[in-house]
Scaffold this active site. Structure first.
Site, PDB file in Angstrom:
ATOM      1  N   LYS A  68       0.872  -1.179   0.000  1.00  0.00           N
ATOM      2  CA  LYS A  68       0.000   0.000   0.000  1.00  0.00           C
ATOM      3  C   LYS A  68       0.907   1.226   0.000  1.00  0.00           C
ATOM      4  O   LYS A  68       1.916   1.247   0.714  1.00  0.00           O
ATOM      5  CB  LYS A  68      -0.893  -0.040   1.244  1.00  0.00           C
ATOM      6  CG  LYS A  68      -1.966   1.048   1.282  1.00  0.00           C
ATOM      7  CD  LYS A  68      -2.892   0.879   2.488  1.00  0.00           C
ATOM      8  CE  LYS A  68      -4.064   1.849   2.464  1.00  0.00           C
ATOM      9  NZ  LYS A  68      -4.998   1.654   3.580  1.00  0.00           N
ATOM     10  N   SER A  84     -10.063   1.507   2.418  1.00  0.00           N
ATOM     11  CA  SER A  84      -9.190   2.339   1.620  1.00  0.00           C
ATOM     12  C   SER A  84      -8.094   1.556   0.902  1.00  0.00           C
ATOM     13  O   SER A  84      -7.511   2.059  -0.051  1.00  0.00           O
ATOM     14  CB  SER A  84      -8.528   3.394   2.510  1.00  0.00           C
ATOM     15  OG  SER A  84      -7.667   2.785   3.452  1.00  0.00           O
ATOM     16  N   SER A 136     -10.355  -0.848   6.589  1.00  0.00           N
ATOM     17  CA  SER A 136      -9.737  -0.695   5.264  1.00  0.00           C
ATOM     18  C   SER A 136      -9.024  -1.912   4.706  1.00  0.00           C
ATOM     19  O   SER A 136      -8.617  -1.895   3.545  1.00  0.00           O
ATOM     20  CB  SER A 136      -8.753   0.468   5.280  1.00  0.00           C
ATOM     21  OG  SER A 136      -9.453   1.667   5.148  1.00  0.00           O
TER      22      SER A 136
HETATM   23  N1  GLN Z   1     -13.497   3.753   5.780  1.00  0.00           N
HETATM   24  C1  GLN Z   1     -12.989   4.159   7.037  1.00  0.00           C
HETATM   25  C2  GLN Z   1     -12.659   5.617   7.018  1.00  0.00           C
HETATM   26  O1  GLN Z   1     -12.866   6.230   6.033  1.00  0.00           O
HETATM   27  C3  GLN Z   1     -11.815   3.315   7.425  1.00  0.00           C
HETATM   28  C4  GLN Z   1     -10.536   3.752   6.831  1.00  0.00           C
HETATM   29  C5  GLN Z   1      -9.385   2.862   7.192  1.00  0.00           C
HETATM   30  O2  GLN Z   1      -9.557   1.804   7.796  1.00  0.00           O
HETATM   31  N2  GLN Z   1      -8.201   3.320   6.862  1.00  0.00           N
HETATM   32  O3  GLN Z   1     -12.209   6.165   7.962  1.00  0.00           O
END
Ligand code: GLN
Length: 464
Positions: free
Chosen positions: A78, A153, A177
């Site tokens: 990532k 994400s 995410s």
């Molecule tokens: N979708 C969640 C957010 O927008 C989780 C993001 C994540 O786990 N990095 O905060």
């Protein structure tokens, strides 16, 4: 089977028995990237030259009979993982030209285990998002149907594995995410216990919630991967001394007498009935094979989204303050709308006069959520829940509805608030789109999660 479709386990075996070389394996992955990534947009940087060097070195080591767990295996990272000398963008224009001076601890561990690092993958900028659309490098697409989002994400991580552009990938999970895109893309995703894997050298989102995990094609691969990445790190004081298990040990122990908790709050209104039905079948499969299914309640889960969306932006506003255009990268106007929204929210909830009403209250609710889990784990070994309340949605469907997007994390944020591990397991397709469920366990119970996940994977393949 094409080489790029192999699991870690299969690829390591093939390399050791000289059926193919690491260079062959890498070339198969690079070929797939060339064929597919123009439309999928999973990669921000492909490190072809460096990877070729690493693959050649791996082949040398293999011929000297070196025995490293990931020797010669192509892995994507990532683009939040710092890589020495290789651009690391966090998918944001703020860092679009940033070249780190050092490797994240996990990156060093992967290199030491023999991995071949094939590239840096796309994500929602700063890991803010649930769909992969918040990237300044364009959205990543779902490989099963390119009109749909892959989940976020860690969108590029999930897609690079699901589309066989690499053998495994790293991700980060602050509120879902890893588990979310894993279940939208039909791959296995692990969010380890908070602190089990070092956060050093990974662009921080919300430091009390960030978990460092990975995506693989099988549960066994996930265990192999965690065997490499887990453990104490001098550079991250939140990694404890707690013994690191051999995560492969219990993989085939079956589920007889294992107590699986089903929390009623996760199976109510809002959950797509088709997903519910599929997960109920999975529960039946466990029951038929000797697991004890126990109805439980996690009563404070209903406050989890509200609680998470106060604590998380508060920490985000603090963490993003370092990107002031002086120390790193570009100036603050380069932040996208979502980062700005979170900086404003977090600055508000932390400001004098509002701190007690919002941040402090949310921290108290967080404790109640943790206690819910502690009580539940006195009665059950693991908890089984859906990952996402819905199927993957169409690209752009929710971009103007941030609140709707936030709600897709309803079943995942609790594990981050409580610091417990969660494993997302693929459970087939509905209308051609993947779905998954997650297994949650007490802190440091990853070995049990792999055992439960592996059982399903092996038995599900023969049909529910
Ligand atoms: N979708 C969640 C957010 O927008 C989780 C993001 C994540 O786990 N990095 O905060």
């Amino acid at each position: 089977m094409k080489l790029n479709e192999l699991s870690i386990k299969q690829a390591v075996e093939g390399l050791k028995s000289k059926k193919f070389s690491s260079v062959d394996l890498l070339k198969a992955c690079l070929g797939q990237i060339k064929a597919k990534d123009k439309s999928l947009n999973a990669f921000i940087t492909v490190t072809e030259k460096e990877a070729l060097g690493q693959a050649k070195r791996s082949d040398n080591l293999i011929s000297q009979k070196a025995d490293l767990p990931l020797l010669g295996i192509p892995i994507s990272l990532k683009d939040l993982y710092l890589t020495k000398g290789i651009k690391t963008t966090a998918a944001s224009n703020v860092l679009k030209d940033y070249i780190p001076q050092y490797d994240a601890t996990v990156v060093s561990k992967l290199k030491n285990a023999g991995a071949v690092l094939i590239g840096k993958v796309n994500c929602d900028a700063w890991a803010h998002g649930s769909s992969g659309e918040n990237s300044d490098f364009g959205p990543t697409k779902n490989p099963w149907n390119e009109e749909y989002v892959p989940g976020g994400s860690s969108s590029g991580s999930a897609v690079s594995v699901a589309a066989n552009m690499c053998i495994a990938a790293t991700g980060t999970d602050t509120g879902g995410s890893i588990r979310h895109p894993a279940s939208f893309c039909n791959v296995v995703g692990l969010k380890p216990t908070y602190g089990r894997v070092s956060r050093y050298g990974i662009v921080a989102m919300a430091s009390s919630l960030d978990s460092i995990g990975h995506f693989t094609k099988t549960v066994e691969d996930s265990a192999i991967f965690l065997n490499v990445t887990a453990g104490k790190d001098q550079m991250d004081s939140t990694t404890p001394d707690t013994k690191v298990d051999n995560y492969l040990e219990d993989l085939n122990r079956g589920v007889k007498d294992l107590r699986i908790g089903i929390p009623k709050e996760y199976f109510m209104e809002g959950l797509d009935p088709r997903i519910k039905e599929r997960i109920e079948k999975a529960i039946k499969l466990y029951e038929k094979n000797g697991a004890k299914i126990v109805d439980i309640s996690l009563p404070h889960s209903k406050y989890a989204i509200a609680c998470y969306y106060i604590i998380q932006p508060s920490e985000v506003s603090s963490n993003l303050a370092r990107y002031d255009g002086i120390r790193y990268g570009n100036t603050r106007p380069h932040f996208g709308d979502e980062a700005k929204r979170r900086i404003m929210l977090g600055t508000f909830t932390l400001s004098a006069g509002y701190y007690d009403a919002y941040y402090k209250k949310a921290m108290k609710v967080r404790t109640l959520i943790m206690q819910d889990f502690d009580k539940a784990f006195a009665k059950v070994d693991v908890i089984l829940t859906p990952v996402s309340p819905t199927l993957p949605w169409k690209i752009e469907e929710k971009v103007n509805d941030p609140l709707g997007m936030y709600l897709s994390d309803i079943f995942t944020v609790t594990a981050n608030l409580a610091g417990i591990p969660g494993l997302a397991i693929p459970a087939g397709f509905i209308n051609g789109l993947p779905i998954g469920f997650q297994i949650l366990g007490p802190r440091f119970s990853e070995k049990t999660l792999f055992r439960v996940g592996n059982f399903f994977e092996r038995n599900y393949k023969s049909g529910l």
